[in-house]
Design a protein around this motif. Sequence first.
Motif, PDB file in Angstrom:
ATOM      1  N   GLN A  25       0.836  -1.197   0.000  1.00  0.00           N
ATOM      2  CA  GLN A  25       0.000   0.000   0.000  1.00  0.00           C
ATOM      3  C   GLN A  25       0.870   1.246   0.000  1.00  0.00           C
ATOM      4  OE1 GLN A  25      -2.899  -0.068   3.101  1.00  0.00           O
ATOM      5  NE2 GLN A  25      -3.935  -1.853   2.289  1.00  0.00           N
ATOM      6  N   ASP A  26       0.344   2.298  -0.590  1.00  0.00           N
ATOM      7  CA  ASP A  26       0.979   3.612  -0.591  1.00  0.00           C
ATOM      8  C   ASP A  26       2.397   3.595  -1.148  1.00  0.00           C
ATOM      9  OD1 ASP A  26      -1.328   4.727   0.571  1.00  0.00           O
ATOM     10  OD2 ASP A  26      -0.637   4.143   2.563  1.00  0.00           O
ATOM     11  N   ILE A  27       2.583   2.934  -2.279  1.00  0.00           N
ATOM     12  CA  ILE A  27       3.883   2.948  -2.941  1.00  0.00           C
ATOM     13  C   ILE A  27       3.700   3.430  -4.376  1.00  0.00           C
ATOM     14  CG2 ILE A  27       4.895   1.098  -1.547  1.00  0.00           C
ATOM     15  CD1 ILE A  27       4.463  -0.770  -3.987  1.00  0.00           C
ATOM     16  N   SER A  28       4.803   3.807  -4.974  1.00  0.00           N
ATOM     17  CA  SER A  28       4.825   4.175  -6.377  1.00  0.00           C
ATOM     18  C   SER A  28       5.963   3.382  -7.020  1.00  0.00           C
ATOM     19  CB  SER A  28       5.080   5.682  -6.519  1.00  0.00           C
ATOM     20  OG  SER A  28       5.148   6.033  -7.881  1.00  0.00           O
ATOM     21  N   ILE A  29       5.632   2.626  -8.047  1.00  0.00           N
ATOM     22  CA  ILE A  29       6.618   1.766  -8.702  1.00  0.00           C
ATOM     23  C   ILE A  29       7.426   2.580  -9.708  1.00  0.00           C
ATOM     24  CG2 ILE A  29       6.960  -0.303 -10.110  1.00  0.00           C
ATOM     25  CD1 ILE A  29       5.763  -0.889  -7.365  1.00  0.00           C
ATOM     26  N   ALA A  30       8.742   2.506  -9.587  1.00  0.00           N
ATOM     27  CA  ALA A  30       9.631   3.200 -10.523  1.00  0.00           C
ATOM     28  C   ALA A  30      10.153   2.264 -11.595  1.00  0.00           C
ATOM     29  CB  ALA A  30      10.804   3.816  -9.765  1.00  0.00           C
ATOM     30  N   GLU A  31      10.374   0.995 -11.237  1.00  0.00           N
ATOM     31  CA  GLU A  31      10.978   0.045 -12.171  1.00  0.00           C
ATOM     32  C   GLU A  31      10.480  -1.351 -11.833  1.00  0.00           C
ATOM     33  OE1 GLU A  31      15.468  -0.961 -13.832  1.00  0.00           O
ATOM     34  OE2 GLU A  31      15.201   0.502 -12.232  1.00  0.00           O
ATOM     35  N   CYS A  32      10.398  -2.189 -12.849  1.00  0.00           N
ATOM     36  CA  CYS A  32       9.884  -3.544 -12.652  1.00  0.00           C
ATOM     37  C   CYS A  32      10.575  -4.510 -13.610  1.00  0.00           C
ATOM     38  CB  CYS A  32       8.380  -3.553 -12.903  1.00  0.00           C
ATOM     39  SG  CYS A  32       7.632  -5.176 -12.786  1.00  0.00           S
ATOM     40  N   HIS A  33      10.833  -5.721 -13.114  1.00  0.00           N
ATOM     41  CA  HIS A  33      11.341  -6.810 -13.954  1.00  0.00           C
ATOM     42  C   HIS A  33      10.398  -7.988 -13.772  1.00  0.00           C
ATOM     43  CE1 HIS A  33      15.302  -5.234 -15.182  1.00  0.00           C
ATOM     44  NE2 HIS A  33      15.133  -4.488 -14.115  1.00  0.00           N
ATOM     45  N   ILE A  34       9.959  -8.567 -14.888  1.00  0.00           N
ATOM     46  CA  ILE A  34       9.030  -9.694 -14.872  1.00  0.00           C
ATOM     47  C   ILE A  34       9.719 -10.880 -15.515  1.00  0.00           C
ATOM     48  CG2 ILE A  34       6.798 -10.572 -15.698  1.00  0.00           C
ATOM     49  CD1 ILE A  34       5.857  -7.614 -15.807  1.00  0.00           C
ATOM     50  N   TRP A  35       9.569 -12.051 -14.914  1.00  0.00           N
ATOM     51  CA  TRP A  35      10.063 -13.283 -15.534  1.00  0.00           C
ATOM     52  C   TRP A  35       8.931 -14.297 -15.515  1.00  0.00           C
ATOM     53  CZ3 TRP A  35      11.676 -11.536 -10.782  1.00  0.00           C
ATOM     54  CH2 TRP A  35      11.488 -12.361  -9.685  1.00  0.00           C
TER      55      TRP A  35
ATOM     56  N   ARG B 268       9.016  -7.812   0.925  1.00  0.00           N
ATOM     57  CA  ARG B 268       9.977  -6.715   0.843  1.00  0.00           C
ATOM     58  C   ARG B 268      11.359  -7.283   1.096  1.00  0.00           C
ATOM     59  NH1 ARG B 268      10.163  -1.451   4.686  1.00  0.00           N
ATOM     60  NH2 ARG B 268      12.376  -1.119   4.331  1.00  0.00           N
ATOM     61  N   LEU B 269      12.287  -6.997   0.208  1.00  0.00           N
ATOM     62  CA  LEU B 269      13.660  -7.450   0.360  1.00  0.00           C
ATOM     63  C   LEU B 269      14.423  -6.451   1.227  1.00  0.00           C
ATOM     64  CD1 LEU B 269      14.364  -8.698  -3.275  1.00  0.00           C
ATOM     65  CD2 LEU B 269      13.369  -9.931  -1.358  1.00  0.00           C
ATOM     66  N   ALA B 270      15.661  -6.768   1.534  1.00  0.00           N
ATOM     67  CA  ALA B 270      16.481  -5.898   2.382  1.00  0.00           C
ATOM     68  C   ALA B 270      16.573  -4.494   1.788  1.00  0.00           C
ATOM     69  CB  ALA B 270      17.873  -6.490   2.543  1.00  0.00           C
ATOM     70  N   ASP B 271      16.529  -3.499   2.647  1.00  0.00           N
ATOM     71  CA  ASP B 271      16.632  -2.102   2.235  1.00  0.00           C
ATOM     72  C   ASP B 271      18.045  -1.844   1.719  1.00  0.00           C
ATOM     73  OD1 ASP B 271      16.676   0.637   1.942  1.00  0.00           O
ATOM     74  OD2 ASP B 271      15.787   1.052   3.891  1.00  0.00           O
ATOM     75  N   PRO B 272      18.175  -1.386   0.464  1.00  0.00           N
ATOM     76  CA  PRO B 272      19.523  -1.152  -0.062  1.00  0.00           C
ATOM     77  C   PRO B 272      20.210   0.055   0.563  1.00  0.00           C
ATOM     78  CG  PRO B 272      17.877  -0.520  -1.678  1.00  0.00           C
ATOM     79  CD  PRO B 272      17.139  -1.156  -0.539  1.00  0.00           C
ATOM     80  N   GLY B 273      19.467   0.899   1.254  1.00  0.00           N
ATOM     81  CA  GLY B 273      20.065   2.045   1.929  1.00  0.00           C
ATOM     82  C   GLY B 273      20.622   3.102   0.993  1.00  0.00           C
ATOM     83  N   LEU B 274      20.005   3.281  -0.152  1.00  0.00           N
ATOM     84  CA  LEU B 274      20.484   4.260  -1.123  1.00  0.00           C
ATOM     85  C   LEU B 274      19.939   5.644  -0.797  1.00  0.00           C
ATOM     86  CD1 LEU B 274      19.970   2.239  -4.420  1.00  0.00           C
ATOM     87  CD2 LEU B 274      22.075   2.496  -3.097  1.00  0.00           C
TER      88      LEU B 274
ATOM     89  N   THR C 176      10.643   0.737  -5.782  1.00  0.00           N
ATOM     90  CA  THR C 176       9.755   1.864  -5.556  1.00  0.00           C
ATOM     91  C   THR C 176      10.471   3.176  -5.872  1.00  0.00           C
ATOM     92  OG1 THR C 176      10.360   2.086  -3.222  1.00  0.00           O
ATOM     93  CG2 THR C 176       8.493   0.632  -3.743  1.00  0.00           C
ATOM     94  N   ALA C 177       9.680   4.174  -6.190  1.00  0.00           N
ATOM     95  CA  ALA C 177      10.226   5.510  -6.421  1.00  0.00           C
ATOM     96  C   ALA C 177      10.570   6.122  -5.064  1.00  0.00           C
ATOM     97  CB  ALA C 177       9.198   6.370  -7.148  1.00  0.00           C
ATOM     98  N   GLY C 178      11.490   7.013  -5.063  1.00  0.00           N
ATOM     99  CA  GLY C 178      11.862   7.693  -3.820  1.00  0.00           C
ATOM    100  C   GLY C 178      12.798   6.876  -2.954  1.00  0.00           C
TER     101      GLY C 178
END
Length: 160
Positions: free
Chosen positions: A86-96, A123-129, A104-106
Motif C-alpha cells: 500500500q501507498d507505494i509508487s513503482i519506478a521500475e519492474c522486472h518480470i520473468w 519486501r527485500l532488504a533495504d539497499p540504503g540508497l 519503488t520511487a523515492g
Amino acid sequence: PFGGPVALVRDERKILLLGYGAKDLKPTMRIFTSSGKLISSFSWKNKGLVKMGWTAEENLVCVLEDGNVIIYSIHGDLVMSFQIAQDISIAECHIWATGLAVRTAGSSLIYAVTDFKNPHPKRLADPGLTRPPTSMAVIEPRFSASGKIEVLLATDETRA
C-alpha cells in the motif's frame, strides 16, 4: 522473450493526434500472435502502466504504478489481481516467467513475488540508497547460486 504473444496498449503519457472522424478514444489492450494475428482485445481501464510481461502459462502480467498487479489470460479474461504494497509508487519492474521484482520511487525499496500462482509480495532488504540507482538487474531464483531472487542495483557512486 522467445517469440510468444505480443500485447499492445496505447501509452497514456503520449499525446494522441486524432484525425477527422476518429471514433473510439477508449484505450484497448490488444493481444497478437508472434506473426501479428489478433488473438483478443479488451477495454483497458487502468492508468499508470509501468511494465507488461508474460508468465510461463502465457498469462499477461500488467504492473501499475500504484503497486497493483493485474494478470489476464491470453484471451483477455481476468485471471487474478493483487497489490504489492500500500501507498507505494513503482519506478521500475522486472518480470520473468514465474515472478517479478519492483523498485519503488523515492526510497528505492525492493519488493518481489517469486510465484504468480501463489503471490505473496515480500519486501527485500533495504539497499540504503540516498539516490535512485542508475539501473537494476534481477537474477531469477532458478539462475542464482542461492536459489533465491537476487537484485543488483548500480549507482553512480563508488565506495572504498
